[in-house]
Design an enzyme around this catalytic site. Sequence first.
Site, PDB file in Angstrom:
ATOM      1  N   GLY A 137      -0.742   0.638  -5.015  1.00 45.09           N
ATOM      2  CA  GLY A 137      -1.273   0.387  -3.677  1.00 45.09           C
ATOM      3  C   GLY A 137      -1.748   1.664  -3.012  1.00 45.09           C
ATOM      4  O   GLY A 137      -2.787   1.699  -2.341  1.00 45.09           O
ATOM      5  N   LEU A 178       6.983  -9.543   3.069  1.00 46.95           N
ATOM      6  CA  LEU A 178       6.024 -10.560   2.638  1.00 46.95           C
ATOM      7  C   LEU A 178       6.606 -11.967   2.646  1.00 46.95           C
ATOM      8  O   LEU A 178       5.886 -12.958   2.821  1.00 46.95           O
ATOM      9  CB  LEU A 178       5.670 -10.197   1.192  1.00 46.95           C
ATOM     10  CG  LEU A 178       4.376 -10.583   0.568  1.00 46.95           C
ATOM     11  CD1 LEU A 178       3.243 -10.215   1.483  1.00 46.95           C
ATOM     12  CD2 LEU A 178       4.264  -9.848  -0.758  1.00 46.95           C
ATOM     13  N   LYS A 216       4.619 -13.923 -11.597  1.00 42.40           N
ATOM     14  CA  LYS A 216       3.293 -13.308 -11.465  1.00 42.40           C
ATOM     15  C   LYS A 216       2.221 -14.347 -11.800  1.00 42.40           C
ATOM     16  O   LYS A 216       1.176 -14.411 -11.153  1.00 42.40           O
ATOM     17  CB  LYS A 216       3.143 -12.082 -12.382  1.00 42.40           C
ATOM     18  CG  LYS A 216       3.936 -10.862 -11.992  1.00 42.40           C
ATOM     19  CD  LYS A 216       3.602 -10.277 -10.642  1.00 42.40           C
ATOM     20  CE  LYS A 216       2.255  -9.603 -10.571  1.00 42.40           C
ATOM     21  NZ  LYS A 216       2.045  -8.962  -9.238  1.00 42.40           N
ATOM     22  N   GLY A 272       0.794  -1.239   0.000  1.00 45.39           N
ATOM     23  CA  GLY A 272       0.000   0.000   0.000  1.00 45.39           C
ATOM     24  C   GLY A 272       0.819   1.278   0.000  1.00 45.39           C
ATOM     25  O   GLY A 272       0.254   2.369  -0.072  1.00 45.39           O
ATOM     26  N   SER A 298       4.957  -6.431  -5.286  1.00 52.31           N
ATOM     27  CA  SER A 298       5.842  -7.215  -6.167  1.00 52.31           C
ATOM     28  C   SER A 298       7.126  -6.417  -6.342  1.00 52.31           C
ATOM     29  O   SER A 298       7.093  -5.188  -6.257  1.00 52.31           O
ATOM     30  CB  SER A 298       5.179  -7.401  -7.540  1.00 52.31           C
ATOM     31  OG  SER A 298       6.122  -7.846  -8.500  1.00 52.31           O
TER      32      SER A 298
HETATM   33  P1  NAD Z   1       5.462  -0.405  -6.763  1.00 61.17           P
HETATM   34  O1  NAD Z   1       6.873  -0.893  -6.724  1.00 61.17           O
HETATM   35  O2  NAD Z   1       5.227   1.059  -6.864  1.00 61.17           O
HETATM   36  O3  NAD Z   1       4.689  -0.934  -5.477  1.00 61.17           O
HETATM   37  C1  NAD Z   1       4.938  -2.196  -4.917  1.00 61.17           C
HETATM   38  C2  NAD Z   1       4.956  -2.060  -3.408  1.00 61.17           C
HETATM   39  O4  NAD Z   1       5.205  -3.367  -2.856  1.00 61.17           O
HETATM   40  C3  NAD Z   1       6.078  -1.140  -2.886  1.00 61.17           C
HETATM   41  O5  NAD Z   1       5.558  -0.203  -1.961  1.00 61.17           O
HETATM   42  C4  NAD Z   1       7.066  -2.088  -2.214  1.00 61.17           C
HETATM   43  O6  NAD Z   1       7.740  -1.516  -1.106  1.00 61.17           O
HETATM   44  C5  NAD Z   1       6.144  -3.237  -1.797  1.00 61.17           C
HETATM   45  N1  NAD Z   1       6.883  -4.494  -1.643  1.00 61.17           N
HETATM   46  C6  NAD Z   1       7.720  -5.064  -2.556  1.00 61.17           C
HETATM   47  N2  NAD Z   1       8.253  -6.179  -2.056  1.00 61.17           N
HETATM   48  C7  NAD Z   1       7.738  -6.340  -0.815  1.00 61.17           C
HETATM   49  C8  NAD Z   1       7.914  -7.318   0.207  1.00 61.17           C
HETATM   50  N3  NAD Z   1       8.763  -8.331   0.056  1.00 61.17           N
HETATM   51  N4  NAD Z   1       7.208  -7.182   1.349  1.00 61.17           N
HETATM   52  C9  NAD Z   1       6.368  -6.118   1.534  1.00 61.17           C
HETATM   53  N5  NAD Z   1       6.168  -5.160   0.595  1.00 61.17           N
HETATM   54  C10 NAD Z   1       6.857  -5.266  -0.553  1.00 61.17           C
HETATM   55  O7  NAD Z   1       4.761  -1.198  -7.951  1.00 61.17           O
HETATM   56  P2  NAD Z   1       3.412  -0.848  -8.752  1.00 61.17           P
HETATM   57  O8  NAD Z   1       3.797  -0.319 -10.075  1.00 61.17           O
HETATM   58  O9  NAD Z   1       2.487  -0.081  -7.879  1.00 61.17           O
HETATM   59  O10 NAD Z   1       2.832  -2.315  -8.976  1.00 61.17           O
HETATM   60  C11 NAD Z   1       1.836  -2.833  -8.123  1.00 61.17           C
HETATM   61  C12 NAD Z   1       1.404  -4.192  -8.636  1.00 61.17           C
HETATM   62  O11 NAD Z   1       0.880  -4.081  -9.961  1.00 61.17           O
HETATM   63  C13 NAD Z   1       2.512  -5.239  -8.710  1.00 61.17           C
HETATM   64  O12 NAD Z   1       1.999  -6.463  -8.248  1.00 61.17           O
HETATM   65  C14 NAD Z   1       2.835  -5.330 -10.192  1.00 61.17           C
HETATM   66  O13 NAD Z   1       3.307  -6.616 -10.546  1.00 61.17           O
HETATM   67  C15 NAD Z   1       1.470  -5.050 -10.797  1.00 61.17           C
HETATM   68  N6  NAD Z   1       1.521  -4.476 -12.139  1.00 61.17           N
HETATM   69  C16 NAD Z   1       2.153  -3.274 -12.333  1.00 61.17           C
HETATM   70  C17 NAD Z   1       2.160  -2.711 -13.611  1.00 61.17           C
HETATM   71  C18 NAD Z   1       2.796  -1.359 -13.849  1.00 61.17           C
HETATM   72  O14 NAD Z   1       2.830  -0.936 -15.006  1.00 61.17           O
HETATM   73  N7  NAD Z   1       3.260  -0.662 -12.833  1.00 61.17           N
HETATM   74  C19 NAD Z   1       1.569  -3.394 -14.683  1.00 61.17           C
HETATM   75  C20 NAD Z   1       0.929  -4.620 -14.438  1.00 61.17           C
HETATM   76  C21 NAD Z   1       0.914  -5.145 -13.157  1.00 61.17           C
END
Ligand code: NAD
Length: 243
Positions: free
Chosen positions: A15, A51, A145, A10, A74
């Site tokens: 998030g 996580l 994923k 989040g 992720s």
């Molecule tokens: P982001 O990196 O901005 O956010 C991910 C959050 O997860 C971060 O705050 C990070 O600190 C946290 N995190 C990572 N590893 C962790 C762990 N081991 N324990 C606890 N927290 C952890 O990424 P985003 O762009 O917001 O992506 C969010 C989701 O959407 C992901 O699952 C990603 O695979 C999916 N996604 C993203 C995109 C994109 O274009 N950004 C496209 C398709 C899918």
Amino acid sequence: MSDNYLVIGGEGFLGRWVVEMLLKRGEKNVSVFDIAQRYFDKEVTYYEGNLSNYNDIDDAIRKSNATSVIHTASPHYGGAPKELFWKVNVDGTKNVIDSCVANGVKKLVYTSSSSVIYDGINEIINADETTPYPEIPMDVYNETKAKGERLVIEANGTNGLLTCAVRPSSIFGPNDKQFLPAALNVMRQGQTKFQIGDNSNLIDWTYVENVAHAHLLASDKLFDGSPVAGEVFIITNDTPVPF
Ligand code: NAD
């Protein structure tokens, strides 16, 4: 009756949008689990942890009394060692599921990705949710994923847990720290003089607010007998743009 939400990841781009949307519609019980805190709101309870450690996530799920878990965490696409993708996207997601089941959580929404059906070679045009996973995934991000998504969907119905997965394509919008900054960097460095292909390839982008909204809708629609339970949903803005 309203839910107690725990948004995993989040503090990240998507998030945070989910958290803000929950607060905006008046939800009173919103918690966040993340590895690093970036936002400090009075209304949100923050749980710090990794996580990949069962006890960390189990603590957060138990203490927050979560009834709806939204799992967006992720490692960044392409930005982490291979093992980390397995640890977070597969082992970590399994930890989330196990803890949800152990604590009688009702709903689990997983942020997947449209890339789970892409093998990096064959074009995907007008895909839908029946399009199978590729036999050979393009890379470790896509593979992990997909594995995480499959685990979440298979867990549907275990001890009353209802699950579904949301598959956005590339996400854009305010607070994006991935794609837009990288694109601007390419432009600043004058690396836009070459074109590979005839510019007819299309890519699907999804506005972050729509993706966050999809997560809330998914959670709202997870109830006993709902057709949403156990399903994946591709999220798109409708019109692909040239890549
Ligand atoms: P982001 O990196 O901005 O956010 C991910 C959050 O997860 C971060 O705050 C990070 O600190 C946290 N995190 C990572 N590893 C962790 C762990 N081991 N324990 C606890 N927290 C952890 O990424 P985003 O762009 O917001 O992506 C969010 C989701 O959407 C992901 O699952 C990603 O695979 C999916 N996604 C993203 C995109 C994109 O274009 N950004 C496209 C398709 C899918």
